[in-house]
Motif scaffolding. Sequence first.
Motif, PDB file in Angstrom:
ATOM      1  N   ARG A 158      39.345  34.456  34.258  1.00  0.00           N
ATOM      2  CA  ARG A 158      39.130  35.275  33.300  1.00  0.00           C
ATOM      3  C   ARG A 158      38.319  36.430  33.892  1.00  0.00           C
ATOM      4  O   ARG A 158      38.457  37.763  33.690  1.00  0.00           O
ATOM      5  N   SER A 161      39.920  38.010  36.990  1.00  0.00           N
ATOM      6  CA  SER A 161      41.389  38.740  36.777  1.00  0.00           C
ATOM      7  C   SER A 161      41.432  40.287  36.624  1.00  0.00           C
ATOM      8  O   SER A 161      40.365  40.522  35.881  1.00  0.00           O
ATOM      9  N   GLY A 162      42.531  40.801  37.141  1.00  0.00           N
ATOM     10  CA  GLY A 162      43.009  42.199  36.500  1.00  0.00           C
ATOM     11  C   GLY A 162      42.057  43.231  37.525  1.00  0.00           C
ATOM     12  O   GLY A 162      41.936  44.190  37.118  1.00  0.00           O
ATOM     13  N   LYS A 163      41.352  42.618  38.365  1.00  0.00           N
ATOM     14  CA  LYS A 163      40.542  43.449  39.364  1.00  0.00           C
ATOM     15  C   LYS A 163      41.355  44.090  40.431  1.00  0.00           C
ATOM     16  O   LYS A 163      42.289  43.365  40.954  1.00  0.00           O
ATOM     17  N   LYS A 164      40.950  45.077  40.968  1.00  0.00           N
ATOM     18  CA  LYS A 164      41.117  45.913  42.271  1.00  0.00           C
ATOM     19  C   LYS A 164      40.174  46.254  43.136  1.00  0.00           C
ATOM     20  O   LYS A 164      38.872  46.386  42.586  1.00  0.00           O
ATOM     21  N   GLU A 173      45.608  45.354  44.459  1.00  0.00           N
ATOM     22  CA  GLU A 173      45.015  44.272  43.247  1.00  0.00           C
ATOM     23  C   GLU A 173      44.804  42.904  43.762  1.00  0.00           C
ATOM     24  O   GLU A 173      45.532  42.258  44.827  1.00  0.00           O
TER      25      GLU A 173
END
Length: 242
Positions: A158, A161-164, A173
């Motif tokens: 968590r 996640s969702g990071k670039k 990504e």
Amino acid sequence: MNELIFETEKGQFPLSEQTFVVVLDDTGHEQFQDPNYRVFGLGGCAFLAKDYLRLIEKPWNYMCEHYFAEEERPLHATDIRFSSEQMGALKHFFEKFEFFRIATTTSYKVDSEVDERLIDIVGASLLQRIVDVAKWADFDRMFIIFESSDRIESKVMRSLSGKKVTKGAREIEIELAVMPKSTSFPALEVADFIAHTAGTQTRSRNEGEAKIRADFDIIFRSIDGRLVSFMEITKACEAGNA
């Protein structure tokens, strides 16, 4: 080599030569429950997929076969009482093979003035460590593997996640997967040694030891500084309140 294939809990992942691979493990407990090791951290190794066999798998397996033949794999740094010969072999491995090493640690002494969960703070810092070393690599994809853990896996994933990451004009990504340590995947064993060493250095500092531990010096300070990024979090506060 055209691609590297990793077997994870979500199946096989074929990775192109220019994939930047990060392999992570944790050390300690995020609530500092072990009275003898009141530290928490995330750390591991990173490399381009094209360099994996040369820098990690072949030399690590060779070292294990010749110097740790009596140890059951997967190797865990906490389970081994190292002989001088084994320490010499580890020193040779970590000094000779120039892959990236990253870690973020904290301890029960952390002064936190923010509402975020500690594991999210450590995860955010670790991402910065990854970005710090990745700027020296020519990659077109980033893939993070974390050792599977019933206790902490979902929390770490968590936080990552969702990071670039930005590479030139591109935003890449970050892809995530977990892998069980039972696979004896060499990079997970290497990540274990890196994370554990970062944690024991933090524990030693908390206990009043001023000098740098020999194992920390070997892993984090004996190679080109561009390959390494380490941070110990001692205080967490809102921006502008430091």
